[in-house]
Motif scaffolding. Structure first.
Motif, PDB file in Angstrom:
ATOM      1  N   TYR A 156       6.468   2.582 -42.324  1.00 36.10           N
ATOM      2  CA  TYR A 156       5.937   2.228 -41.010  1.00 36.10           C
ATOM      3  C   TYR A 156       6.730   1.068 -40.399  1.00 36.10           C
ATOM      4  O   TYR A 156       6.937   1.015 -39.181  1.00 36.10           O
ATOM      5  CB  TYR A 156       4.455   1.854 -41.105  1.00 36.10           C
TER       6      TYR A 156
ATOM      7  N   GLU B 260       1.671  -1.853 -30.714  1.00 31.38           N
ATOM      8  CA  GLU B 260       0.894  -0.943 -29.867  1.00 31.38           C
ATOM      9  C   GLU B 260       1.802  -0.117 -28.955  1.00 31.38           C
ATOM     10  O   GLU B 260       1.590   1.093 -28.787  1.00 31.38           O
ATOM     11  CB  GLU B 260      -0.098  -1.752 -29.037  1.00 31.38           C
TER      12      GLU B 260
ATOM     13  N   ALA C 293      -1.320   0.879 -37.289  1.00 32.32           N
ATOM     14  CA  ALA C 293      -1.311  -0.225 -36.331  1.00 32.32           C
ATOM     15  C   ALA C 293      -1.108  -1.581 -36.999  1.00 32.32           C
ATOM     16  O   ALA C 293      -0.781  -2.564 -36.323  1.00 32.32           O
ATOM     17  CB  ALA C 293      -2.622  -0.228 -35.543  1.00 32.32           C
ATOM     18  N   LYS C 294      -1.267  -1.651 -38.305  1.00 31.45           N
ATOM     19  CA  LYS C 294      -1.017  -2.897 -39.021  1.00 31.45           C
ATOM     20  C   LYS C 294       0.483  -3.189 -39.128  1.00 31.45           C
ATOM     21  O   LYS C 294       0.879  -4.329 -39.391  1.00 31.45           O
ATOM     22  CB  LYS C 294      -1.620  -2.832 -40.434  1.00 31.45           C
TER      23      LYS C 294
ATOM     24  N   TYR D 292      -2.366  10.273 -42.774  1.00 29.43           N
ATOM     25  CA  TYR D 292      -2.028   9.277 -41.751  1.00 29.43           C
ATOM     26  C   TYR D 292      -3.262   8.900 -40.933  1.00 29.43           C
ATOM     27  O   TYR D 292      -4.051   9.772 -40.536  1.00 29.43           O
ATOM     28  CB  TYR D 292      -0.957   9.832 -40.816  1.00 29.43           C
ATOM     29  N   THR D 293      -3.441   7.599 -40.687  1.00 30.85           N
ATOM     30  CA  THR D 293      -4.496   7.119 -39.792  1.00 30.85           C
ATOM     31  C   THR D 293      -3.901   6.111 -38.825  1.00 30.85           C
ATOM     32  O   THR D 293      -3.125   5.240 -39.228  1.00 30.85           O
ATOM     33  CB  THR D 293      -5.649   6.454 -40.565  1.00 30.85           C
ATOM     34  N   PRO D 294      -4.248   6.193 -37.544  1.00 30.01           N
ATOM     35  CA  PRO D 294      -3.730   5.237 -36.560  1.00 30.01           C
ATOM     36  C   PRO D 294      -4.099   3.795 -36.887  1.00 30.01           C
ATOM     37  O   PRO D 294      -3.331   2.876 -36.609  1.00 30.01           O
ATOM     38  CB  PRO D 294      -4.375   5.687 -35.247  1.00 30.01           C
ATOM     39  N   GLU D 295      -5.282   3.606 -37.477  1.00 30.81           N
ATOM     40  CA  GLU D 295      -5.742   2.246 -37.776  1.00 30.81           C
ATOM     41  C   GLU D 295      -4.821   1.563 -38.789  1.00 30.81           C
ATOM     42  O   GLU D 295      -4.478   0.384 -38.637  1.00 30.81           O
ATOM     43  CB  GLU D 295      -7.177   2.269 -38.314  1.00 30.81           C
ATOM     44  N   TRP D 296      -4.409   2.316 -39.825  1.00 27.15           N
ATOM     45  CA  TRP D 296      -3.526   1.731 -40.828  1.00 27.15           C
ATOM     46  C   TRP D 296      -2.124   1.542 -40.267  1.00 27.15           C
ATOM     47  O   TRP D 296      -1.492   0.512 -40.492  1.00 27.15           O
ATOM     48  CB  TRP D 296      -3.495   2.609 -42.077  1.00 27.15           C
TER      49      TRP D 296
ATOM     50  N   SER E 124       3.815   2.134 -46.392  1.00 27.09           N
ATOM     51  CA  SER E 124       3.762   0.951 -45.537  1.00 27.09           C
ATOM     52  C   SER E 124       5.161   0.517 -45.101  1.00 27.09           C
ATOM     53  O   SER E 124       5.388   0.175 -43.938  1.00 27.09           O
ATOM     54  CB  SER E 124       3.059  -0.194 -46.270  1.00 27.09           C
TER      55      SER E 124
END
Length: 243
Positions: free
Chosen positions: A67, A102, A97-98, A91-95, A64
């Protein structure tokens, strides 16, 4: 400087030699992490042209925080892209994006390689293909999860523990030059596993571990704090470790 010496050095530079005098060494820029305490430990943030390691036990906020570093790098260098070498394939785009805006997510490249031996070559190919588009930061998540071509036969009885360590050693050696030559911050994430500490790269007891140990600029331990540890929560969540 002596004019003859200066002319000789300039000729060497034109012929492709990376040579510097003491006053021409490139300045080290830093990327904010999003944590005041962590930036203080890192003398202002994650350094470019260097390899930094975040390590600790699972769920200690390493990924985290990386990111946040990506988001800050892409904001600080708006013409650049960021790269995640996703060795864990988690890796996931949803996580993401937190933690990443964008607009910045559009400039994030996720690179997956089956074998660690291919990773350095793939990054070099990416740099060549991007040409004039700079990479501001590369995240390796996580280096302890690196698979090796020695496992390609699928026979678990023949898997060699040293295979991953040697592959990591090659990757780290290539990253040292990639980071310096291309002005990139390289951030390695690594899990500290008590049950595997004889081979864990963050411990530095294998070829890959020794190479990583001597190549990193800053080594940051992420601590896991319990909810009842209110005194610790009021203090630092990080600790800088000597190499």
């Amino acid at each position: 400087m002596n004019s003859k010496l200066n002319a000789a050095l300039e000729t060497l530079k034109k012929n492709g030699m990376r040579i510097y005098s003491n006053d021409t060494i490139p300045k080290i820029e830093r990327i904010k992490t999003g944590s005041i305490m962590l930036d203080r430990l890192l003398n202002g943030g994650v350094p470019k042209r260097r390899i930094t390691q975040f390590f600790g036990k699972p769920e200690s906020f390493k990924s985290s925080m990386s990111y946040y570093v990506i988001n800050n790098a892409l904001t600080q260098y708006p013409d650049s892209v960021a790269v995640i070498l996703d060795l864990e394939c988690r890796y996931t785009p949803e996580w993401a994006a937190k933690f990443i805006s964008e607009d910045n997510l559009e400039r994030l490249i996720v690179l997956r390689e089956e074998f660690v031996e291919d990773a350095g070559n793939s990054i070099n190919k990416l740099l060549t293909q991007l040409k004039d588009i700079p990479i501001s930061v590369i995240i390796i998540d996580s280096i302890a999860a690196a698979n090796t071509a020695r496992y390609d036969n699928g026979d678990m009885r023949k898997m060699e523990v040293a295979g991953a360590a040697m592959g990591i050693s090659k990757l780290v050696r290539s990253l040292v030059q990639i980071a310096d030559k291309n002005d990139i911050a390289v951030l390695v994430l690594n899990q500290l596993r008590d049950d595997l500490n004889a081979f864990g790269p963050s411990i530095g007891r294998t070829n890959g571990g020794y190479q990583l140990k001597h190549s990193i600029s800053d080594n940051i331990l992420f601590k896991t704090l319990g909810q009842t540890d209110t005194k610790a929560l009021a203090g630092s969540n990080f600790e800088i470790k000597s190499k």
